[in-house]
Design an enzyme around this catalytic site. Sequence first.
Site, short mmCIF file in Angstrom:
data_model
loop_
_atom_site.label_atom_id
_atom_site.label_comp_id
_atom_site.label_asym_id
_atom_site.label_seq_id
_atom_site.Cartn_x
_atom_site.Cartn_y
_atom_site.Cartn_z
N CYS A 2 23.39 -0.62 -3.11
CA CYS A 2 24.19 -1.84 -2.99
C CYS A 2 24.28 -2.25 -1.52
O CYS A 2 23.94 -1.49 -0.62
CB CYS A 2 25.58 -1.60 -3.54
SG CYS A 2 25.58 -0.96 -5.22
N ARG A 27 17.79 -5.34 -0.27
CA ARG A 27 18.23 -4.08 -0.90
C ARG A 27 18.23 -4.21 -2.41
O ARG A 27 18.36 -3.22 -3.12
CB ARG A 27 19.63 -3.70 -0.40
CG ARG A 27 19.69 -3.41 1.09
CD ARG A 27 21.13 -3.24 1.55
NE ARG A 27 21.70 -1.99 1.09
CZ ARG A 27 21.54 -0.82 1.70
NH1 ARG A 27 20.78 -0.76 2.77
NH2 ARG A 27 22.09 0.28 1.24
N TRP A 84 23.76 -3.06 -7.04
CA TRP A 84 22.58 -2.57 -7.75
C TRP A 84 23.14 -1.60 -8.77
O TRP A 84 23.49 -0.48 -8.47
CB TRP A 84 21.65 -1.85 -6.77
CG TRP A 84 20.44 -1.29 -7.42
CD1 TRP A 84 20.29 -0.09 -8.04
CD2 TRP A 84 19.16 -1.94 -7.53
NE1 TRP A 84 19.02 0.05 -8.51
CE2 TRP A 84 18.30 -1.06 -8.22
CE3 TRP A 84 18.66 -3.15 -7.10
CZ2 TRP A 84 16.98 -1.36 -8.51
CZ3 TRP A 84 17.34 -3.46 -7.37
CH2 TRP A 84 16.52 -2.57 -8.06
N ASN A 110 28.98 1.48 -1.93
CA ASN A 110 27.55 1.67 -2.15
C ASN A 110 27.33 3.15 -2.43
O ASN A 110 27.83 3.99 -1.68
CB ASN A 110 26.76 1.26 -0.90
CG ASN A 110 25.31 1.71 -0.97
OD1 ASN A 110 24.74 1.79 -2.06
ND2 ASN A 110 24.73 2.04 0.17
N GLY A 111 26.63 3.47 -3.50
CA GLY A 111 26.37 4.89 -3.78
C GLY A 111 26.97 5.35 -5.10
O GLY A 111 27.24 4.54 -5.98
N GLU A 492 -1.97 11.22 -6.82
CA GLU A 492 -1.09 10.22 -6.22
C GLU A 492 -1.43 9.99 -4.75
O GLU A 492 -1.48 8.85 -4.27
CB GLU A 492 0.39 10.62 -6.38
CG GLU A 492 1.40 9.71 -5.73
CD GLU A 492 1.35 8.25 -6.17
OE1 GLU A 492 1.94 7.40 -5.47
OE2 GLU A 492 0.67 7.94 -7.17
N LYS A 496 -2.65 6.38 -3.10
CA LYS A 496 -2.02 5.74 -1.94
C LYS A 496 -3.07 5.33 -0.92
O LYS A 496 -3.08 4.23 -0.40
CB LYS A 496 -0.98 6.67 -1.28
CG LYS A 496 0.25 6.93 -2.14
CD LYS A 496 1.22 5.80 -2.24
CE LYS A 496 0.94 4.89 -3.37
NZ LYS A 496 1.55 4.98 -4.64
N GLU A 499 -5.14 2.42 -2.25
CA GLU A 499 -4.39 1.17 -2.36
C GLU A 499 -4.25 0.44 -1.02
O GLU A 499 -4.39 -0.76 -0.93
CB GLU A 499 -2.97 1.44 -2.83
CG GLU A 499 -2.77 1.64 -4.29
CD GLU A 499 -1.29 1.73 -4.60
OE1 GLU A 499 -0.71 0.70 -4.97
OE2 GLU A 499 -0.71 2.82 -4.43
N HIS A 515 -18.63 21.57 -11.16
CA HIS A 515 -19.28 20.93 -12.31
C HIS A 515 -19.80 19.54 -11.96
O HIS A 515 -20.03 18.70 -12.83
CB HIS A 515 -18.29 20.85 -13.50
CG HIS A 515 -17.74 22.19 -13.87
ND1 HIS A 515 -18.50 23.19 -14.43
CD2 HIS A 515 -16.50 22.72 -13.68
CE1 HIS A 515 -17.75 24.26 -14.62
NE2 HIS A 515 -16.54 24.02 -14.17
N LYS A 614 2.91 -6.07 -7.03
CA LYS A 614 3.90 -4.99 -7.20
C LYS A 614 4.13 -4.73 -8.68
O LYS A 614 4.27 -3.57 -9.11
CB LYS A 614 5.21 -5.39 -6.53
CG LYS A 614 6.29 -4.33 -6.62
CD LYS A 614 5.89 -3.08 -5.86
CE LYS A 614 6.84 -1.91 -6.03
NZ LYS A 614 6.31 -0.66 -5.53
C1 AGP Z 1 1.49 2.15 -7.19
O1 AGP Z 1 1.59 2.23 -5.82
C2 AGP Z 1 1.06 0.82 -7.68
N1 AGP Z 1 1.90 -0.21 -7.23
C3 AGP Z 1 0.80 0.77 -9.17
O2 AGP Z 1 -0.15 1.73 -9.51
C4 AGP Z 1 2.03 0.98 -10.05
O3 AGP Z 1 2.43 2.30 -10.00
C5 AGP Z 1 1.69 0.62 -11.49
O4 AGP Z 1 1.33 -0.75 -11.53
C6 AGP Z 1 2.85 0.90 -12.44
O5 AGP Z 1 3.94 0.11 -12.11
P1 AGP Z 1 5.34 0.39 -12.83
O6 AGP Z 1 5.84 1.72 -12.42
O7 AGP Z 1 6.21 -0.73 -12.35
O8 AGP Z 1 5.10 0.30 -14.30
#
Ligand code: AGP
Length: 619
Positions: A2, A27, A84, A110-111, A492, A496, A499, A515, A614
């Site tokens: 928040c 935020r 939030w 907040n929290g 993961e 990163k 991406e 393999h 996003k």
């Molecule tokens: C991750 O960095 C990406 N932005 C993307 O892979 C993301 O995780 C994926 O689109 C899933 O999004 P969500 O968690 O909002 O469903």
Amino acid sequence: MCGIVGYVGGRPCRDLLVAGLEKLEYRGYDSAGIALLENGSIDTVRAVGNLANLRAAVGMDGDGNGGVAVAAPPATIGLAHTRWATHGRVTEENAHPHGDCDDRVQIVLNGIVENHSELRRELAADGHTFSSETDAEIVAHLIERHYDGDLTEAVRATFNDLRGHYAFAAMHADQPDTLVGARQECPLVAGLGDGESFLASAIPAFLAQTRDVLLIENGEIVTIDREGARITDAAGTPVSRDAEEVTWDEGTAEKGGYPTFMMKEIHEQPDAVAETIADRLPTTDGVDLSELELDDDLIARIRRIVIVACGTSYHAGLVGRYAIEQWARIPVEMDIASEYRYRDPVVGPDDLVIGITQSGETADTLAAMRLARERGATVLAITNIMGSQATRDSDAVLFTRAGLEIGVAATKTFTAQVAAMYLLGLWLAKARGGLGPDRIAELIAELKHVPSRIEETLESVDDRVRAIARSHASQRFFLYLGRNIGLPVCLEGALKLKEISYIPTDAYAAGEMKHGPIALLDESTPVVCVATDSPVLEKVLSNVAEVRARGADVVAVATEGSTEAAEASDQVLFVPRTDWVLQPILAILPLQLLAYYIARLNDLNVDQPRNLAKTVTVE
Ligand code: AGP
């Protein structure tokens, strides 16, 4: 996360406070409110939705016919808040500021207050009446209980009653010259102006008014008035501290002083995890997930768990699979949502299907959840956004509490999701007798250390990661290796890098190397290996030896003190020791930073990488 703003000074402050809230919009929020004190009475207005609704409600949209005009402009002391939601639905009643029984006290928080249930019961027994579902409201009633003419002392007594991860500011109708704030983990700062002072959860809220900032530390109480600010500790001992001048420009301010949102969000991970676990670990006996309202019979008869998700959320699910199978001994099936929905899956009433989606709007994950629900499965959503579609396409919701994530590359929502999977794993382990009480207590104690260990890791590895990034930024291919619970971490980490740096990167189960993928290696290939302590560490290190034998340059992420991992690799990044199932939430941190620094060294826009959105709402 928040947003809090408070002002006491000589200027009419309604517009100042709302302007401060606008600076905290990054935020994220779902409702907002303001309280102004004038002539001994407090006017409070709250509104659901964005700040335009609050502006209309307080008559700031200039057409004069906005909702309720709040306490004519003259008010020169007030509090404001963007919410939030974590406890209680997104409603006007649950929006802040919250008052006590007679609305003589107003607070914004907040929290998370962890012991809010027991305090609410106590206060109700004393005759206090509550108007919201929130944990925050109890703070106003506690101040009411302790108030004896001195707001600072009432806030101090209240502070000592609370347990949790929070910061709040309070106002009392009898003290029109004073605001008092308190901090326990969540951020709180004071702004010092000429004949006026501010309190806020972040500097941007008042940076346009003053650049003189007083930082408030954990366990401190701050009293502000028109002359300035005084800090005392929980016992009442004065604390002296000089104000600092902030030189940030607006853009940097919005990023909390960091150069990018991604770096700000990487450093918000201790808070994101702390808030996600906070009140769900009231004791070390077990995890409290009563908010799911899933009945015991259903939990007892779950035959199988299926996790569906996309991208980073899928990787968090993979970590969760290991935790749930290890601790609760329930079989867990994982699938990429865009595959699951088209493979006519065998799923039904005795299955618990978990859809993980930070945005709560990812089309493939939603479709997979709906399909499972149509076929009779119970669907649990793990999401970061209240009111998102995922909360409507599920039977229960476990919210992560990472706050709004602006950087396209998910970071804090990943670690918050992993924390949520650990909570679920321990909760199911107790419900299904998968672990004994001592082991559960041990793991809960370890989980509670995670936020501070994340902070420690981000600090301790930063320089080494920068050096490794400098020596590898011009590489045109990376290989990531991991085994067992280290595999989702390397997947993961590789995602990163892909991406935000656009460098071709492959991630593989280390045992699979021989393999085929081993053919990709030559004497310059950087190989990033997740080699934290686990039952398969020896196996991992023998795979490391395989790739080193082909001249690859190995960077290992290892558990502190692991000399064998250090000897087996060219460079090692140590993360603090914890239970092997919990290691992934720490091991991912150096990999987030590595991807970040390599992208920055290649001068790339890490917050908005090419070709990526996003939230992926298209199929
Ligand atoms: C991750 O960095 C990406 N932005 C993307 O892979 C993301 O995780 C994926 O689109 C899933 O999004 P969500 O968690 O909002 O469903």
